[in-house]
Enzyme design. Structure first.
Site, short mmCIF file in Angstrom:
data_model
loop_
_atom_site.label_atom_id
_atom_site.label_comp_id
_atom_site.label_asym_id
_atom_site.label_seq_id
_atom_site.Cartn_x
_atom_site.Cartn_y
_atom_site.Cartn_z
N TRP A 195 -13.55 5.38 -2.54
CA TRP A 195 -14.24 5.55 -1.26
C TRP A 195 -15.77 5.62 -1.37
O TRP A 195 -16.44 6.00 -0.42
CB TRP A 195 -13.76 6.78 -0.50
CG TRP A 195 -12.29 7.02 -0.51
CD1 TRP A 195 -11.29 6.10 -0.54
CD2 TRP A 195 -11.62 8.29 -0.47
NE1 TRP A 195 -10.06 6.69 -0.54
CE2 TRP A 195 -10.24 8.06 -0.50
CE3 TRP A 195 -12.08 9.61 -0.42
CZ2 TRP A 195 -9.29 9.08 -0.48
CZ3 TRP A 195 -11.14 10.63 -0.40
CH2 TRP A 195 -9.77 10.36 -0.41
N ASP B 121 0.84 -1.19 0.00
CA ASP B 121 0.00 0.00 0.00
C ASP B 121 0.88 1.25 0.00
O ASP B 121 2.04 1.21 -0.46
CB ASP B 121 -0.95 -0.04 1.20
CG ASP B 121 -2.28 0.67 0.92
OD1 ASP B 121 -2.31 1.91 0.96
OD2 ASP B 121 -3.28 -0.03 0.68
N ASP C 167 -12.83 4.12 4.39
CA ASP C 167 -11.94 3.12 4.97
C ASP C 167 -12.58 2.40 6.16
O ASP C 167 -13.24 3.03 6.99
CB ASP C 167 -10.65 3.78 5.47
CG ASP C 167 -9.77 4.26 4.34
OD1 ASP C 167 -10.13 4.07 3.17
OD2 ASP C 167 -8.70 4.84 4.64
N ASP D 226 -5.83 5.11 -5.42
CA ASP D 226 -6.52 5.86 -4.37
C ASP D 226 -7.07 7.19 -4.87
O ASP D 226 -6.98 7.52 -6.06
CB ASP D 226 -5.58 6.04 -3.18
CG ASP D 226 -6.27 5.91 -1.84
OD1 ASP D 226 -7.49 6.14 -1.76
OD2 ASP D 226 -5.58 5.60 -0.84
#
Length: 433
Positions: free
Chosen positions: A223, A111, A244, A189
């Site tokens: 998200w 990550d 998250d 992301d």
């Protein structure tokens, strides 16, 4: 003359329309209805509405990957930024030595925080020399040597969430770099996104990855901000439907509910992603973790381990290595299970269910109440005809509890516990029809 011009104009527009439609369908894959063979005499007429898959369709990304949800490990939930190449290598070793790799946990995903804080003079991403001195190519070679696959992380923005260089406007160069290193998976992301809509920021990396000629799993981590289930099927192999997760009962249950909203959009090639597993990180009880794993498996969520697999407890390993539960997640039919019944205070006594291949159902009795409860799954709620006889197998006890259940099935379930079953309708109950 005007009539001829008009005709020419119409022909030009029709030609442009044909080219556009053709280009769309070249990148699409024709998908048959996931439940086309499910119907009477076992199932009620409302079966297809209970397990609606109508929003899963022909426009899913066609790169040959993600026919079942991805399985593996990700560094963030336990290590955050405290990663290095030794941790990644030892994790790969542990996945193999524990037998988790043979069960399907094949992606070893790095990550955030793997890269230097700036690009080099050529404008390329560079691994952090202190933590990844051997480079990502050498690490990929090591992971591949174990029979596993390596994942990397970047961001559809100017910076990653930990303020390392992002990939927006660098998509082609970064995708080529990842491919040259032998990367198999990209988590992409959503931080520092410059206010540009996700629908514009995520497709360029899809195109760049496809152009490399290497099959790279594309995990969109948006998200759930712009309801990616509505559009990400043409872009990625999975898409985050929520913010998250954190290692608490409240976070896990809230996220399960948020993800459930989009069940009709998932299927082979593209999956809803309610974030990684917290099993084994210490913030929940054994029963809560077992429920977490059960619901993620039933909901066809990615099974990405988020704990330190080098130092697992026996209970953590028991949960993560349950072959029967994993088989639910990896079932070839690819229909996301969902909440079908709720009772009690705030609907805390819940039944979740989903179709499996072979005319079977997976059924979870999930007690989110503060006290023990008896939960009943009715055939009506499950979409079964009332007279159908069912064999009930407990996937945590690994045994058949009832070989001839009819009309409903009940179990006493502890607070915050989840029991998971496979229902197999008996052919003898309708063979004469």
């Amino acid at each position: 003359m005007g009539f001829q011009k008009h005709n020419k104009s119409v022909l030009v527009h029709l030609f442009i329309l044909f080219i556009y439609v053709s280009s769309v369908f070249v990148s699409a894959r024709v998908v048959q209805p996931l439940l086309q063979n499910y119907g009477k005499p076992i199932f009620r007429s409302n079966f297809h509405s209970i397990y609606d898959t109508s929003n899963y369709g022909v426009f899913h990304l066609s790169n040959g990957l993600a026919l079942t949800p991805q399985m593996g490990w990700n560094s963030w939930n336990f290590f955050a930024c405290n990663i290095n190449e030794t941790v990644i290598k030892e994790t790969a070793d542990a996945l193999v030595s524990t037998g988790l790799a043979k069960l399907g946990y094949v992606y070893v995903n790095i990550d955030d925080c793997w890269s230097s804080v700036t690009r080099n003079l050529k404008g390329d991403l560079v691994p952090d020399r202190k933590t990844f001195p051997s480079g990502i190519k050498a690490l990929a070679d090591y992971v591949h040597g174990k029979g596993l696959k390596l994942g990397i992380y970047s961001d559809a923005g100017a910076f990653t969430c930990q303020v390392r260089p992002g990939s927006i406007f660098h998509e082609n160069d970064d995708a080529d770099l990842f491919a040259s290193w032998g990367v198999d998976y990209l988590k992409y992301d959503n931080c520092y996104n410059l206010g540009i809509p996700p629908k514009k920021r995520y497709p360029p990396m899809r195109d760049a990855l496809n152009e490399t000629g290497r099959k790279i799993f594309y995990s969109i981590c948006e998200w759930g901000v712009d309801d990616p289930a509505l559009w990400a099927g043409t872009v990625g192999n999975s898409w985050r439907t929520t913010d998250d997760i954190n290692d608490t009962w409240a976070s896990m249950t809230t996220i399960a509910d948020l993800n459930d909203r989009w069940a009709a959009y998932a299927g082979p090639g593209g999956w809803n992603d309610p974030d990684m597993l917290e099993v084994g990180n210490g913030g929940m009880t054994y029963q809560e973790y077992r429920g977490h794993f059960s619901i993620w498996a039933l909901a066809k969520a990615p099974l990405l381990i988020g704990c330190d697999v080098r130092n697992m407890t026996a209970e953590t390993f028991e949960i993560l290595s349950n072959k029967e539960v994993i088989a639910i997640n990896q079932d070839s039919l690819g229909v996301q299970g969902r909440k079908v019944q709720a009772a009690g205070i705030d609907g805390c006594s819940q039944v979740w269910a989903g179709p499996l291949s072979g005319n079977r159902l997976t059924v979870a009795l999930w007690n989110r109440c503060s006290k023990v409860a008896t939960i009943t799954a009715s055939w009506e709620a499950l979409g079964l005809e009332s007279g159908i006889h069912v064999s009930v197998r407990d996937l945590w006890q690994h045994k058949v509890l009832n070989g001839d259940a009819v009309s409903s099935f009940s179990a006493r379930v502890d607070s915050h516990a989840c029991e998971l079953y496979i229902f197999t309708p008996s052919t003898t109950s309708y063979s004469a029809l």
